[in-house]
Design a protein around this motif. Structure first.
Motif, PDB file in Angstrom:
ATOM      1  N   ALA A 307       4.871 -13.311  -7.347  1.00 36.58           N
ATOM      2  CA  ALA A 307       3.873 -13.715  -6.353  1.00 36.58           C
ATOM      3  C   ALA A 307       3.628 -12.606  -5.338  1.00 36.58           C
ATOM      4  CB  ALA A 307       4.331 -14.992  -5.649  1.00 36.58           C
ATOM      5  N   ARG A 308       4.705 -11.898  -4.950  1.00 35.64           N
ATOM      6  CA  ARG A 308       4.548 -10.788  -4.008  1.00 35.64           C
ATOM      7  C   ARG A 308       3.766  -9.643  -4.664  1.00 35.64           C
ATOM      8  NH1 ARG A 308       6.106 -14.430  -1.479  1.00 35.64           N
ATOM      9  NH2 ARG A 308       7.443 -14.420   0.371  1.00 35.64           N
ATOM     10  N   GLU A 309       4.014  -9.384  -5.924  1.00 33.72           N
ATOM     11  CA  GLU A 309       3.256  -8.344  -6.628  1.00 33.72           C
ATOM     12  C   GLU A 309       1.768  -8.687  -6.658  1.00 33.72           C
ATOM     13  OE1 GLU A 309       6.743  -6.802  -9.742  1.00 33.72           O
ATOM     14  OE2 GLU A 309       5.180  -8.217 -10.407  1.00 33.72           O
ATOM     15  N   GLN A 310       1.443  -9.941  -6.932  1.00 37.09           N
ATOM     16  CA  GLN A 310       0.048 -10.364  -6.966  1.00 37.09           C
ATOM     17  C   GLN A 310      -0.588 -10.255  -5.581  1.00 37.09           C
ATOM     18  OE1 GLN A 310      -1.657 -10.978  -9.714  1.00 37.09           O
ATOM     19  NE2 GLN A 310       0.196 -10.682 -10.955  1.00 37.09           N
ATOM     20  N   LEU A 311       0.197 -10.596  -4.568  1.00 37.07           N
ATOM     21  CA  LEU A 311      -0.286 -10.488  -3.196  1.00 37.07           C
ATOM     22  C   LEU A 311      -0.592  -9.036  -2.842  1.00 37.07           C
ATOM     23  CD1 LEU A 311      -0.709 -12.370  -0.708  1.00 37.07           C
ATOM     24  CD2 LEU A 311       1.589 -11.690   0.026  1.00 37.07           C
ATOM     25  N   VAL A 366     -18.445   1.120  -8.567  1.00 36.78           N
ATOM     26  CA  VAL A 366     -17.025   1.463  -8.678  1.00 36.78           C
ATOM     27  C   VAL A 366     -16.233   0.183  -8.892  1.00 36.78           C
ATOM     28  CG1 VAL A 366     -15.048   2.597  -7.613  1.00 36.78           C
ATOM     29  CG2 VAL A 366     -17.363   3.414  -7.101  1.00 36.78           C
ATOM     30  N   ARG A 367     -15.476   0.147  -9.986  1.00 34.80           N
ATOM     31  CA  ARG A 367     -14.642  -1.004 -10.309  1.00 34.80           C
ATOM     32  C   ARG A 367     -13.181  -0.635 -10.112  1.00 34.80           C
ATOM     33  NH1 ARG A 367     -17.712  -2.534 -16.021  1.00 34.80           N
ATOM     34  NH2 ARG A 367     -19.780  -2.980 -15.081  1.00 34.80           N
ATOM     35  N   VAL A 368     -12.444  -1.483  -9.451  1.00 34.45           N
ATOM     36  CA  VAL A 368     -11.059  -1.174  -9.085  1.00 34.45           C
ATOM     37  C   VAL A 368     -10.109  -2.185  -9.707  1.00 34.45           C
ATOM     38  CG1 VAL A 368      -9.429  -0.874  -7.186  1.00 34.45           C
ATOM     39  CG2 VAL A 368     -11.822  -0.167  -6.903  1.00 34.45           C
ATOM     40  N   GLU A 369      -9.050  -1.674 -10.309  1.00 33.90           N
ATOM     41  CA  GLU A 369      -7.968  -2.522 -10.838  1.00 33.90           C
ATOM     42  C   GLU A 369      -6.644  -1.988 -10.318  1.00 33.90           C
ATOM     43  OE1 GLU A 369      -5.703  -3.480 -15.042  1.00 33.90           O
ATOM     44  OE2 GLU A 369      -7.850  -3.009 -15.099  1.00 33.90           O
ATOM     45  N   VAL A 370      -5.823  -2.877  -9.761  1.00 32.73           N
ATOM     46  CA  VAL A 370      -4.544  -2.473  -9.174  1.00 32.73           C
ATOM     47  C   VAL A 370      -3.412  -3.278  -9.815  1.00 32.73           C
ATOM     48  CG1 VAL A 370      -3.191  -2.267  -7.057  1.00 32.73           C
ATOM     49  CG2 VAL A 370      -5.668  -1.953  -6.982  1.00 32.73           C
ATOM     50  N   GLN A 371      -2.370  -2.578 -10.200  1.00 32.81           N
ATOM     51  CA  GLN A 371      -1.166  -3.227 -10.717  1.00 32.81           C
ATOM     52  C   GLN A 371       0.052  -2.595 -10.052  1.00 32.81           C
ATOM     53  OE1 GLN A 371      -0.951  -3.140 -14.975  1.00 32.81           O
ATOM     54  NE2 GLN A 371      -2.760  -4.433 -15.271  1.00 32.81           N
ATOM     55  N   THR A 372       0.834  -3.414  -9.378  1.00 32.50           N
ATOM     56  CA  THR A 372       2.045  -2.921  -8.727  1.00 32.50           C
ATOM     57  C   THR A 372       3.250  -3.708  -9.225  1.00 32.50           C
ATOM     58  OG1 THR A 372       1.671  -4.416  -6.865  1.00 32.50           O
ATOM     59  CG2 THR A 372       0.858  -2.169  -6.634  1.00 32.50           C
ATOM     60  N   TYR A 373       4.409  -3.053  -9.158  1.00 37.61           N
ATOM     61  CA  TYR A 373       5.627  -3.668  -9.687  1.00 37.61           C
ATOM     62  C   TYR A 373       6.770  -3.439  -8.704  1.00 37.61           C
ATOM     63  CZ  TYR A 373       2.844  -3.443 -13.955  1.00 37.61           C
ATOM     64  OH  TYR A 373       1.817  -3.569 -14.873  1.00 37.61           O
ATOM     65  N   ILE A 374       7.515  -4.512  -8.425  1.00 33.85           N
ATOM     66  CA  ILE A 374       8.734  -4.397  -7.624  1.00 33.85           C
ATOM     67  C   ILE A 374       9.897  -4.244  -8.600  1.00 33.85           C
ATOM     68  CG2 ILE A 374      10.274  -5.574  -6.000  1.00 33.85           C
ATOM     69  CD1 ILE A 374       7.827  -7.002  -4.886  1.00 33.85           C
ATOM     70  N   ARG A 375      10.500  -3.058  -8.588  1.00 34.41           N
ATOM     71  CA  ARG A 375      11.534  -2.735  -9.571  1.00 34.41           C
ATOM     72  C   ARG A 375      12.929  -3.177  -9.116  1.00 34.41           C
ATOM     73  NH1 ARG A 375       8.525  -2.424 -13.945  1.00 34.41           N
ATOM     74  NH2 ARG A 375       7.132  -0.623 -14.015  1.00 34.41           N
ATOM     75  N   ARG A 376      13.222  -3.021  -7.851  1.00 32.71           N
ATOM     76  CA  ARG A 376      14.571  -3.361  -7.372  1.00 32.71           C
ATOM     77  C   ARG A 376      14.454  -4.141  -6.081  1.00 32.71           C
ATOM     78  NH1 ARG A 376      14.764   1.731  -9.459  1.00 32.71           N
ATOM     79  NH2 ARG A 376      16.353   2.131 -11.043  1.00 32.71           N
ATOM     80  N   ILE A 377      15.393  -5.042  -5.868  1.00 35.97           N
ATOM     81  CA  ILE A 377      15.393  -5.840  -4.634  1.00 35.97           C
ATOM     82  C   ILE A 377      16.579  -5.502  -3.753  1.00 35.97           C
ATOM     83  CG2 ILE A 377      14.138  -7.728  -5.728  1.00 35.97           C
ATOM     84  CD1 ILE A 377      16.808  -9.230  -5.948  1.00 35.97           C
ATOM     85  N   GLY A 378      17.388  -4.502  -4.155  1.00 33.36           N
ATOM     86  CA  GLY A 378      18.516  -4.090  -3.347  1.00 33.36           C
ATOM     87  C   GLY A 378      19.632  -5.143  -3.365  1.00 33.36           C
TER      88      GLY A 378
END
Length: 381
Positions: A307-311, A366-378
Motif C-alpha cells: 500500500a505504501r508503494e502504491q501511495l 507525455v505519459r508517465v509510469e512510476v514503479q517503486t519498491y521498498i526492499r528493506r524495512i530495517g
C-alpha cells in the motif's frame, strides 16, 4: 679523441642548454583566487562598464597561521569594472600587488541580472584560459553574486570554498540540487542546443542556502525551480541521489502521519514516438529504497508495504506530471532532454522540426509510469 669521451660529450654538454625554472613563482608569493563573482555593472555615466567582477583572494601563509602580522588578512575580495571579463582581470593589477593565480578557482557565481541577459559570454574567458578547469562549479545567485562572497561562514574562513563545498555535498547527499554544476557541463549543454538547470544560491547573514535550481534556456535565466521541483526532475532523468528521501502522507487516521523511504537507486527511460505527426513521450521511472521511518506502527505486513508503494507511485506520478506541465505552459522550456531523445531515436522527424521544437514541446503528449519498491524495512527493538 677517446671513443668513450666522444660518446659522453653530448651528455656533458646537454645540461648547459637547459634553462631551468627561470620564471617560477614561489608558493608563498602567489595569490590564490578561490572564487569569482560576476554581476552586471550599474550604469555609470561616461564609462563603458558592463561587468562588475569580484575575485576572492587567499594569502597562503596567513591562512595557514604562519604569519603573525595581524594586519595581513588571509582572505579578502577585490572588485573591478569593465566592458569584458578579461579587462576586469587585468585591472586587478591596479589593486593587488601580486599576480593572481586562477588554477585553484573553485566556483563562479553569476548574479541574477546578468544571468537574465546571458552568461555564455561572461564564461568565455574561463572556457579558453589554460589555468581554468572544466570542473569549476557554476552557481546562479538570487541577487547579486558579489554579496555571496562577502559573507563570513562559521565553519570555513573562505566563503568561496564554503559555497563550492555546498555544491559537492548537495550533489552527492541530496537531490535538492541539480546535477549540472560545472562550467564544463553547462558549456556542453549550451553548445549542443540543450537547456540547463544550474544550482541557485540565496544569501543570508552568515550563511547561504543552496537549494533548488535556475532554469537556463540556452544561456539566459528564465525562472527558478524549488528544491522539490529539482528532486522531481532528478527522478525524471534518473539522476536521483542515493540516500535522499521520499516522504508520503499516510491515509487519514493513521499515526504517525508520514512514511519516509530512503532512496537507494533510480532508473528512468524515455521512449519517443510520432503519432499523427506529433511527438509522444512515454516516461518510465523505477525506484527502490529502504524504509527509513516506517509509519506502520511497528507492525509491517506485506499488504501495508504494498500500500505504501502504491501511495508513493501515485505521489511521484502527480509531481512528475505537474512539473512537466509547468515547463510546457509557464516556462516553455525543455529541461528534461526530450528533444535529445527525439534526435537519437526519431532523427528524421527531429531534423525536419528541430527549429520549431520549443512550440512542439509545449503541445507534446507525455505519459508517465512510476514503479517503486521498498526492499528493506530495517529492524526495531
Amino acid at each position: 679523441m677517446n671513443p668513450l669521451l666522444f660518446r659522453l660529450l653530448p651528455a656533458l654538454l646537454l645540461p648547459l642548454l637547459l634553462t631551468g625554472c627561470w620564471d617560477r613563482v614561489e608558493i608563498q608569493d602567489r595569490l590564490f583566487v578561490m572564487a569569482v563573482a560576476i554581476d552586471k555593472a550599474k550604469p555609470d555615466k561616461g564609462k563603458r562598464n558592463y561587468y562588475e567582477f569580484t575575485a576572492q583572494f587567499t594569502e597562503a601563509r596567513a591562512l595557514s597561521g604562519k604569519v603573525s602580522n595581524p594586519h595581513i588578512s588571509p582572505v579578502w575580495n577585490a572588485t573591478t569594472r569593465g566592458p569584458s571579463v578579461f579587462e576586469c582581470i587585468r585591472l586587478m593589477a591596479t589593486r593587488v600587488a601580486r599576480q593572481p593565480y586562477y588554477e585553484h578557482l573553485q566556483v563562479i557565481i553569476i548574479g541574477e541580472d546578468l544571468a537574465r541577459e546571458g552568461i555564455d559570454h561572461a564564461l568565455d574567458l574561463f572556457y579558453r584560459d589554460h589555468e581554468s578547469r572544466r570542473k569549476i562549479k557554476l552557481v546562479i545567485a538570487k541577487d547579486t553574486a558579489k554579496r555571496a562572497l562577502q559573507l563570513k561562514p562559521k565553519l570555513m574562513p573562505v566563503s568561496g570554498q564554503y559555497i563550492a563545498k555546498l555544491t559537492e555535498e548537495g550533489e552527492s547527499k541530496t537531490a535538492r540540487l541539480p546535477n549540472t554544476t560545472s562550467i564544463g557541463q553547462f558549456s556542453s549543454n549550451y553548445h549542443s542546443g540543450s537547456n540547463s538547470i544550474l544550482p541557485s544560491i540565496t544569501t543570508h547573514t552568515n550563511e547561504v542556502k543552496m537549494a533548488g535550481g535556475a532554469i537556463v534556456k540556452g544561456e539566459k535565466l528564465v525562472g527558478w525551480l524549488t528544491d522539490q521541483d529539482v528532486k522531481t526532475l532528478r527522478w525524471i532523468n534518473g539522476s536521483f541521489s542515493a540516500g535522499d528521501e521520499v516522504i508520503m502522507k499516510n491515509p487519514a487516521g493513521e499515526t504517525p502521519g508520514y512514511t519516509t523511504m530512503e532512496v537507494k537507486a533510480v532508473r528512468s527511460t524515455v521512449h519517443p514516438e510520432i503519432r499523427d505527426g506529433k511527438p509522444v513521450f512515454s516516461v518510465f521511472i523505477r525506484g527502490e529504497g529502504n524504509l527509513a521511518e516506517d509509519g506502520l506502527m511497528h507492525k509491517p505486513t506485506g499488504e501495508k508495504i504494498k500500500a505504501r508503494e502504491q501511495l508513493m507511485n501515485k505521489s511521484l506520478k502527480a509531481k512528475t506530471e505537474a512539473l512537466i506541465r509547468k515547463m510546457q505552459t509557464q516556462y516553455r522550456t525543455d529541461i528534461f532532454g526530450f528533444g535529445e531523445e527525439l534526435r537519437r531515436h526519431r532523427y528524421a522527424y527531429w531534423k525536419a522540426h528541430k527549429k520549431d521544437w520549443d512550440r512542439l514541446f509545449q503541445n507534446a503528449e507525455v505519459r508517465v509510469e512510476v514503479q517503486t519498491y521498498i526492499r528493506r524495512i530495517g529492524q526495531f527493538k
